[in-house]
Design an enzyme around this catalytic site. Sequence first.
Site, mmCIF file in Angstrom:
data_model
loop_
_atom_site.group_PDB
_atom_site.id
_atom_site.type_symbol
_atom_site.label_atom_id
_atom_site.label_comp_id
_atom_site.label_asym_id
_atom_site.label_seq_id
_atom_site.Cartn_x
_atom_site.Cartn_y
_atom_site.Cartn_z
ATOM 1 C CG ASP A 1 65.067 19.869 73.946
ATOM 2 O OD1 ASP A 1 64.683 20.977 73.846
ATOM 3 O OD2 ASP A 1 64.568 19.026 74.453
ATOM 4 C CB SER B 1 53.929 16.999 79.876
ATOM 5 O OG SER B 1 54.719 17.229 78.761
#
Length: 448
Positions: A307, A129
């Site tokens: 999710d 990320s």
Amino acid sequence: MLTMPGGPPAYHVLAKPTGPICNLDCEYCFFLSKEMLYPGDRFRMADDLLETYIRQLLESHRTPEVMVAWQGGEPTMMGLDFFRRSVELVDQYRKPGQQVSYTIQTNGILIDDDWAVFFKENDFLVGLSVDGTKPLHDAYRVDKRGQGSFDRVMRGFEALKARDVDVNVLCTVHAANAGHGLEVYRFFRDDMGVRFMQFIPIVERVTETLLPLANLGWGTERGDDRPLYLQAGHHVTDRTVEPEAFGRFLTDIFDEWAKNDIGEVYIQHFDTALANWYGEPARVCVFSETCGLAVALEHNGDLYSCDHYVEPDYLLGNINETPMVELVGSPQQIEFGLAKRDSLPEFCRNCEVRFACHGGCPKNRFIETPDGEAGLNYLCAGYKTFFNHIDRPMRIMSDLLGQNRAPSEMPSILAAEEAARFADVGRNDLCPCDSGLKFKRCHGAHVT
């Protein structure tokens, strides 16, 4: 009643061994608030559950390839021994001829040479990320003290790079970096040397009541006022990317990529778009007609529809009590997946780029269409800009694939088309591009 006898032949699980627990406190991370669903929990996947998960995943798949995917929170907080054990269990339960691949999404903070060696030895694809250059990344990706994380993430990346680990950068697009598409892309491509990228729009949907608190973030420092993120409301936080800005972000990067990097750099949005233009099933659920085959497994065995829907109304059950494949094939989950198609507004059904978009992710369908119908995707304006912008290049690349030719030939074909378009235009004529300018000023470069 909707059923799926025997369950689906394949499905994707995002397993969260630490639940929402993370060593960062990114302001836009709605998942941090999911800690409130399990008060007093240790948030660590037990060894017996790990074994149950791996066994059920491998036994239930009726396809030759299976992916074991880890996410969080921050999954590396489980420690290396947990993941070594997971690989041992895969070797124990793998069926003859079954090919298993591994992926993990991480913020990179804990990555060192030991982790890098493990990832390389076991062919992990590491999703890292990163939100761009240091100022852009540190705008929201902060630790528990509010300090930026960029330097620590780059140390982790260098450890991965030194061991030649496959890295896919996941960049969230938000209010701070949305206006810097080319800067972000060139940083990943040129400075980091990354060749696989994903761009994920940040859309924090909230009610009007929760908006002031949500603008402060979702971390534990909110104390008793901390809100639980649910898919409800018609407002968005200050960090949320504006639809038009997201469209410009993608189009700016596409134009750079299309000129220079086809076949060299792989961007999920572009790969998925090409699949849709070519007539193949979309490679990600966001742009598929239906969904429901990508579920989220919590640290205690609870399985959720998605999710983005880890909340009580979308709890399918617990894999300790009901086999995972039965939960994925349950009527509740089938209805969840079909609703993506069946709830599409008429405005979307008649859209020229529906085949490429299919209404986007249901979690973002909370605004009204121009005629007042509910269920339009918040990002619709940006998607329409992007998909219309790439239509001609995608058609060319699709035709090239159909001829067993390389999509990288596309720029030269477009250049030839443009040259032919302007070949007979006089210097003092208005330019055919509808700019309203004389050709000598607008496209003078085409005059030989």
